[in-house]
Motif scaffolding. Sequence first.
Motif, PDB file in Angstrom:
ATOM      1  N   THR A 212       0.829  -1.202   0.000  1.00 43.84           N
ATOM      2  CA  THR A 212       0.000   0.000   0.000  1.00 43.84           C
ATOM      3  C   THR A 212       0.865   1.254   0.000  1.00 43.84           C
ATOM      4  N   SER A 213       1.931   1.239   0.786  1.00 43.37           N
ATOM      5  CA  SER A 213       2.816   2.409   0.847  1.00 43.37           C
ATOM      6  C   SER A 213       3.577   2.601  -0.457  1.00 43.37           C
ATOM      7  N   VAL A 214       3.964   1.495  -1.109  1.00 43.07           N
ATOM      8  CA  VAL A 214       4.612   1.603  -2.414  1.00 43.07           C
ATOM      9  C   VAL A 214       3.666   2.261  -3.413  1.00 43.07           C
ATOM     10  N   VAL A 215       2.413   1.836  -3.404  1.00 46.29           N
ATOM     11  CA  VAL A 215       1.427   2.424  -4.319  1.00 46.29           C
ATOM     12  C   VAL A 215       1.265   3.919  -4.039  1.00 46.29           C
ATOM     13  N   LYS A 216       1.164   4.290  -2.774  1.00 50.64           N
ATOM     14  CA  LYS A 216       0.988   5.710  -2.428  1.00 50.64           C
ATOM     15  C   LYS A 216       2.195   6.542  -2.850  1.00 50.64           C
ATOM     16  N   LEU A 217       3.397   6.009  -2.635  1.00 51.74           N
ATOM     17  CA  LEU A 217       4.593   6.739  -3.057  1.00 51.74           C
ATOM     18  C   LEU A 217       4.675   6.831  -4.578  1.00 51.74           C
ATOM     19  N   ALA A 218       4.315   5.752  -5.267  1.00 57.64           N
ATOM     20  CA  ALA A 218       4.345   5.769  -6.732  1.00 57.64           C
ATOM     21  C   ALA A 218       3.381   6.813  -7.280  1.00 57.64           C
ATOM     22  N   ILE A 219       2.184   6.864  -6.712  1.00 57.98           N
ATOM     23  CA  ILE A 219       1.200   7.853  -7.162  1.00 57.98           C
ATOM     24  C   ILE A 219       1.705   9.265  -6.875  1.00 57.98           C
ATOM     25  N   GLN A 220       2.290   9.449  -5.697  1.00 55.22           N
ATOM     26  CA  GLN A 220       2.780  10.775  -5.334  1.00 55.22           C
ATOM     27  C   GLN A 220       3.816  11.286  -6.330  1.00 55.22           C
ATOM     28  N   PHE A 221       4.771  10.417  -6.702  1.00 52.23           N
ATOM     29  CA  PHE A 221       5.851  10.885  -7.569  1.00 52.23           C
ATOM     30  C   PHE A 221       5.479  10.826  -9.042  1.00 52.23           C
ATOM     31  N   ALA A 222       4.719   9.805  -9.469  1.00 54.96           N
ATOM     32  CA  ALA A 222       4.387   9.674 -10.890  1.00 54.96           C
ATOM     33  C   ALA A 222       3.285  10.628 -11.303  1.00 54.96           C
ATOM     34  N   VAL A 223       2.262  10.758 -10.456  1.00 60.73           N
ATOM     35  CA  VAL A 223       1.087  11.556 -10.835  1.00 60.73           C
ATOM     36  C   VAL A 223       1.220  13.000 -10.355  1.00 60.73           C
ATOM     37  N   ARG A 224       1.547  13.170  -9.077  1.00 60.95           N
ATOM     38  CA  ARG A 224       1.572  14.535  -8.534  1.00 60.95           C
ATOM     39  C   ARG A 224       2.864  15.271  -8.888  1.00 60.95           C
ATOM     40  N   ALA A 225       4.010  14.586  -8.803  1.00 60.38           N
ATOM     41  CA  ALA A 225       5.286  15.232  -9.098  1.00 60.38           C
ATOM     42  C   ALA A 225       5.729  15.036 -10.543  1.00 60.38           C
TER      43      ALA A 225
END
Length: 203
Positions: free
Chosen positions: A29-42
């Motif tokens: 779950t944390s990997v998914v959240k970090l991936a979304i943060q950097f791929a989508v938001r950043a």
Amino acid sequence: FPTAGPLLLREEGPTVVALVGPSGVGKSTSVVKLAIQFAVRARKSVAVINEDLRRPGADGQINNLGRLFGISVTTASEPGEGADVGRSMANQDLILVDTGGRSPRDPGGIDGLASFLEAAGAHETHLLLSSVSSEKMMRETVSRYRPAGFDRIIMTKLDECVSYGALLNAAAGFSEGLSYVTTGPDYTKPIQPADGEWLADLV
């Protein structure tokens, strides 16, 4: 609360970040959240190495992430495979390594994990602890996972925690600071950088 700050991308080459810990603490779950943060938001290029091949269905969550957001997901279970996959992802900004859960009382499993992370070239390793665990269990997990070479701690499931004082007591004994905290599996809620004052207010 001792904090370490969120992960920062290196200026050159990919930043390799591994998440380790016992089963059920929320690594995927944390990997998914970090991936979304950097791929989508950043808007950074992100890839995932999935080492969690022990738990039935463990790859489903990560593969869904890849399909939804166009993130490259590759499985690897041996150190040599991890090194090869890491080299193939050299054009990425961030490589996240999702690892299988090891019991804190499985030193052989933790040593094997350490070998995999060394081969994958991890720059940061975050140990995940569940905030609903006892203070004694958190301390034991930190002690027994030291061979894995973690340098930061992510505290998960704060939304389920009923005794924040235990978190403070445990964290005071960690030489590694907290990098992030999580509050449940909802992917629409971003992973939160650990804020010492906010955590103290909870106590």
